[in-house]
Design a protein around this motif. Structure first.
Motif, PDB file in Angstrom:
ATOM      1  N   ARG A   1      41.062   9.240  27.832  1.00 65.13           N
ATOM      2  CA  ARG A   1      39.979  10.095  27.681  1.00 65.13           C
ATOM      3  C   ARG A   1      40.635  11.604  27.900  1.00 65.13           C
ATOM      4  O   ARG A   1      40.249  12.622  26.996  1.00 65.13           O
ATOM      5  CB  ARG A   1      38.551   9.851  28.271  1.00 65.13           C
ATOM      6  CG  ARG A   1      38.614  10.007  29.718  1.00 65.13           C
ATOM      7  CD  ARG A   1      37.167   9.825  30.185  1.00 65.13           C
ATOM      8  NE  ARG A   1      37.328  10.034  31.724  1.00 65.13           N
ATOM      9  CZ  ARG A   1      37.406   9.419  32.667  1.00 65.13           C
ATOM     10  NH1 ARG A   1      37.937   8.069  32.122  1.00 65.13           N
ATOM     11  NH2 ARG A   1      37.629   9.458  34.050  1.00 65.13           N
ATOM     12  N   TYR A   2      41.376  11.666  28.986  1.00 68.03           N
ATOM     13  CA  TYR A   2      41.993  13.148  28.996  1.00 68.03           C
ATOM     14  C   TYR A   2      42.999  13.473  28.245  1.00 68.03           C
ATOM     15  O   TYR A   2      43.229  14.685  28.071  1.00 68.03           O
ATOM     16  CB  TYR A   2      42.306  13.123  30.521  1.00 68.03           C
ATOM     17  CG  TYR A   2      41.427  13.022  31.408  1.00 68.03           C
ATOM     18  CD1 TYR A   2      40.146  14.067  31.801  1.00 68.03           C
ATOM     19  CD2 TYR A   2      40.978  12.022  32.313  1.00 68.03           C
ATOM     20  CE1 TYR A   2      39.220  14.067  32.217  1.00 68.03           C
ATOM     21  CE2 TYR A   2      39.849  12.184  33.242  1.00 68.03           C
ATOM     22  CZ  TYR A   2      38.958  12.996  33.134  1.00 68.03           C
ATOM     23  OH  TYR A   2      37.930  12.628  33.888  1.00 68.03           O
ATOM     24  N   LEU A   3      43.444  12.605  27.390  1.00 65.73           N
ATOM     25  CA  LEU A   3      44.402  13.023  26.279  1.00 65.73           C
ATOM     26  C   LEU A   3      43.552  13.484  25.279  1.00 65.73           C
ATOM     27  O   LEU A   3      44.388  14.575  24.611  1.00 65.73           O
ATOM     28  CB  LEU A   3      45.107  11.678  25.577  1.00 65.73           C
ATOM     29  CG  LEU A   3      45.985  12.072  24.490  1.00 65.73           C
ATOM     30  CD1 LEU A   3      47.033  12.642  24.976  1.00 65.73           C
ATOM     31  CD2 LEU A   3      46.456  10.535  23.969  1.00 65.73           C
ATOM     32  N   PHE A   4      42.401  13.179  24.983  1.00 63.18           N
ATOM     33  CA  PHE A   4      41.594  13.961  24.028  1.00 63.18           C
ATOM     34  C   PHE A   4      41.327  15.343  24.473  1.00 63.18           C
ATOM     35  O   PHE A   4      41.026  16.109  23.573  1.00 63.18           O
ATOM     36  CB  PHE A   4      40.525  13.171  23.922  1.00 63.18           C
ATOM     37  CG  PHE A   4      40.586  11.726  23.408  1.00 63.18           C
ATOM     38  CD1 PHE A   4      41.139  11.418  22.226  1.00 63.18           C
ATOM     39  CD2 PHE A   4      39.585  10.588  23.761  1.00 63.18           C
ATOM     40  CE1 PHE A   4      41.471  10.350  21.815  1.00 63.18           C
ATOM     41  CE2 PHE A   4      40.046   9.294  23.475  1.00 63.18           C
ATOM     42  CZ  PHE A   4      41.018   9.239  22.445  1.00 63.18           C
ATOM     43  N   VAL A   5      41.157  15.594  25.760  1.00 62.26           N
ATOM     44  CA  VAL A   5      41.011  16.879  26.242  1.00 62.26           C
ATOM     45  C   VAL A   5      42.067  17.857  26.139  1.00 62.26           C
ATOM     46  O   VAL A   5      41.779  18.810  25.462  1.00 62.26           O
ATOM     47  CB  VAL A   5      40.712  16.933  27.593  1.00 62.26           C
ATOM     48  CG1 VAL A   5      40.325  18.263  28.281  1.00 62.26           C
ATOM     49  CG2 VAL A   5      39.340  15.995  27.992  1.00 62.26           C
ATOM     50  N   VAL A   6      43.463  17.116  26.173  1.00 64.62           N
ATOM     51  CA  VAL A   6      44.515  17.954  26.023  1.00 64.62           C
ATOM     52  C   VAL A   6      44.720  18.194  24.553  1.00 64.62           C
ATOM     53  O   VAL A   6      45.114  19.453  24.119  1.00 64.62           O
ATOM     54  CB  VAL A   6      45.870  16.983  26.713  1.00 64.62           C
ATOM     55  CG1 VAL A   6      47.229  17.804  26.216  1.00 64.62           C
ATOM     56  CG2 VAL A   6      45.492  17.108  28.156  1.00 64.62           C
ATOM     57  N   ILE A   7      44.636  17.204  23.741  1.00 65.47           N
ATOM     58  CA  ILE A   7      44.800  17.545  22.121  1.00 65.47           C
ATOM     59  C   ILE A   7      43.542  18.577  21.780  1.00 65.47           C
ATOM     60  O   ILE A   7      44.076  19.611  21.006  1.00 65.47           O
ATOM     61  CB  ILE A   7      44.612  16.179  21.517  1.00 65.47           C
ATOM     62  CG1 ILE A   7      45.710  15.270  21.907  1.00 65.47           C
ATOM     63  CG2 ILE A   7      44.497  16.395  19.852  1.00 65.47           C
ATOM     64  CD1 ILE A   7      45.736  13.994  21.223  1.00 65.47           C
ATOM     65  N   GLY A   8      42.435  18.437  22.098  1.00 70.15           N
ATOM     66  CA  GLY A   8      41.473  19.265  21.954  1.00 70.15           C
ATOM     67  C   GLY A   8      41.696  20.903  22.413  1.00 70.15           C
ATOM     68  O   GLY A   8      41.419  21.764  21.564  1.00 70.15           O
ATOM     69  N   ALA A   9      42.148  21.012  23.497  1.00 72.42           N
ATOM     70  CA  ALA A   9      42.546  22.306  23.895  1.00 72.42           C
ATOM     71  C   ALA A   9      43.877  22.743  23.280  1.00 72.42           C
ATOM     72  O   ALA A   9      43.743  23.938  22.947  1.00 72.42           O
ATOM     73  CB  ALA A   9      43.184  22.143  25.504  1.00 72.42           C
ATOM     74  N   ALA A  10      44.646  21.876  22.927  1.00 69.97           N
ATOM     75  CA  ALA A  10      45.936  22.596  21.993  1.00 69.97           C
ATOM     76  C   ALA A  10      45.153  22.868  20.559  1.00 69.97           C
ATOM     77  O   ALA A  10      45.947  23.974  20.144  1.00 69.97           O
ATOM     78  CB  ALA A  10      46.937  21.409  21.930  1.00 69.97           C
ATOM     79  N   CYS A  11      44.422  22.294  20.094  1.00 73.98           N
ATOM     80  CA  CYS A  11      43.748  22.565  18.765  1.00 73.98           C
ATOM     81  C   CYS A  11      42.895  24.040  19.107  1.00 73.98           C
ATOM     82  O   CYS A  11      42.982  24.915  18.045  1.00 73.98           O
ATOM     83  CB  CYS A  11      42.757  21.487  18.393  1.00 73.98           C
ATOM     84  SG  CYS A  11      43.645  20.136  17.497  1.00 73.98           S
ATOM     85  N   THR A  12      42.264  24.052  20.107  1.00 73.34           N
ATOM     86  CA  THR A  12      41.426  25.569  20.198  1.00 73.34           C
ATOM     87  C   THR A  12      42.424  26.335  20.403  1.00 73.34           C
ATOM     88  O   THR A  12      42.158  27.391  19.642  1.00 73.34           O
ATOM     89  CB  THR A  12      40.555  25.060  21.543  1.00 73.34           C
ATOM     90  OG1 THR A  12      39.955  24.031  21.440  1.00 73.34           O
ATOM     91  CG2 THR A  12      39.803  26.582  21.605  1.00 73.34           C
TER      92      THR A  12
END
Length: 117
Positions: free
Chosen positions: A16-27
């Motif tokens: 689930r924290y991989l999704f946070v990292v990917i989401g932060a990179a997208c942002t």
């Protein structure tokens, strides 16, 4: 429906924290593309928004739906049964909202792909 969403949440929980990292990179990528002002990079904005939406949906599923309350037993006291029913109803609403969010993200992804390809 709640049990199948719980099974998916249990599988997604370790990453689930991989999704946070990917989401932060997208942002960060989205902010960079908006602030750069380069019109040649505009086709990348919609895919970044799509990936960010998927990251939010999958993180929400992995975080919220991993612990489904126990079923109501007839031997439970009245207040315990009410609490269990309310918590199971809330879990069902969470599941329905994440399914609706996933359908919405499929629609947005399809439109994004049709615009960029």
């Amino acid at each position: 429906m709640v049990k199948s969403m719980r099974a998916l949440a249990i599988r997604l929980r370790p990453i689930r924290y991989l999704f946070v990292v990917i989401g932060a990179a997208c942002t960060l990528g989205f902010v960079f593309l908006i602030l750069s002002g380069d019109r040649a990079l505009d086709p990348f904005i919609l895919p970044l928004i799509s990936v960010l939406g998927w990251c939010i949906a999958l993180f929400g599923i992995a975080s919220a739906l991993h612990a489904v309350p126990e079923p109501v037993a007839a031997s439970d006291p009245l207040l315990v049964r009410i609490r269990k029913r309310l918590s199971r109803m809330l879990m069902w609403l969470w599941s329905a909202s994440f399914i609706l969010l996933s359908v919405l993200m499929l629609y947005v992804t399809y439109n994004t792909l049709s615009l960029t390809l």
